[in-house]
Design an enzyme around this catalytic site. Sequence first.
Site, mmCIF file in Angstrom:
data_model
loop_
_atom_site.group_PDB
_atom_site.id
_atom_site.type_symbol
_atom_site.label_atom_id
_atom_site.label_comp_id
_atom_site.label_asym_id
_atom_site.label_seq_id
_atom_site.Cartn_x
_atom_site.Cartn_y
_atom_site.Cartn_z
ATOM 1 N N CYS A 113 -2.079 -0.571 7.265
ATOM 2 C CA CYS A 113 -1.317 1.618 6.898
ATOM 3 C C CYS A 113 -1.600 1.749 7.911
ATOM 4 O O CYS A 113 -0.377 2.246 8.869
ATOM 5 C CB CYS A 113 -1.253 1.586 5.944
ATOM 6 S SG CYS A 113 -1.551 0.766 4.142
ATOM 7 N N CYS B 41 -6.001 2.300 5.630
ATOM 8 C CA CYS B 41 -6.913 1.434 5.763
ATOM 9 C C CYS B 41 -6.177 0.435 7.583
ATOM 10 O O CYS B 41 -5.198 1.067 7.662
ATOM 11 C CB CYS B 41 -6.386 -0.262 5.063
ATOM 12 S SG CYS B 41 -4.354 -0.841 5.200
ATOM 13 N N HIS C 50 0.557 -1.354 -0.046
ATOM 14 C CA HIS C 50 -0.649 -0.106 0.016
ATOM 15 C C HIS C 50 0.755 1.146 -0.037
ATOM 16 O O HIS C 50 2.209 1.079 0.017
ATOM 17 C CB HIS C 50 -0.807 -0.030 1.362
ATOM 18 C CG HIS C 50 -2.102 -1.275 1.380
ATOM 19 N ND1 HIS C 50 -2.573 -0.791 1.756
ATOM 20 C CD2 HIS C 50 -1.790 -2.333 0.469
ATOM 21 C CE1 HIS C 50 -4.203 -2.525 1.521
ATOM 22 N NE2 HIS C 50 -3.163 -2.530 0.788
ATOM 23 N N GLU D 115 1.242 3.751 1.641
ATOM 24 C CA GLU D 115 1.733 4.527 2.699
ATOM 25 C C GLU D 115 3.212 3.754 3.680
ATOM 26 O O GLU D 115 3.892 3.685 3.900
ATOM 27 C CB GLU D 115 0.405 4.218 4.112
ATOM 28 C CG GLU D 115 -0.865 5.410 3.873
ATOM 29 C CD GLU D 115 -1.871 4.768 3.129
ATOM 30 O OE1 GLU D 115 -3.548 4.996 3.549
ATOM 31 O OE2 GLU D 115 -1.641 3.705 2.431
#
Length: 150
Positions: A83, A80, A50, A52
């Site tokens: 993260c 999410c 992801h 991040e």
Amino acid sequence: MDQFMKRAVELAADTVREGGQPFGAVLVKDGEIVAEGVNELHKIYDVSAHAELVALRKAQEQLQTHDLSGYTMYASGEPCPMCLTAMFFAGLTDVYYCSPIEEAADVGLGASVTLYEDFKKPREERTVKMKHMPLEAGQENPMLLFENRK
């Protein structure tokens, strides 16, 4: 819009044009960009890639530290749980996001909504079943090894 958020949104838009998901992230310290990331799920087989997390990994490797206290994350979408957890463990206290998770759900990316709801449930009612398996008598406990290391 803040310059760092603008950059996160630009990264997200570029990623969509390349066939990816609409997520970009910018990690900042003292008014300077330290690392950037985009969702790389469309490029590599890694569900944790992801935006991040990519930015955190880059910064931690570059700086050779796990502690990113005092850094700020700017994300095109609300992080999410995975993260958010990584940012918590890294010591971040400030995270800015542009699109809330409900908007992600509206375009078919609703896993975060489901996860946030799932975490509110007792363990035995969650989607992924977690089952406690205590150590057997006489088995070495790694937690105690770690505690004794201090």
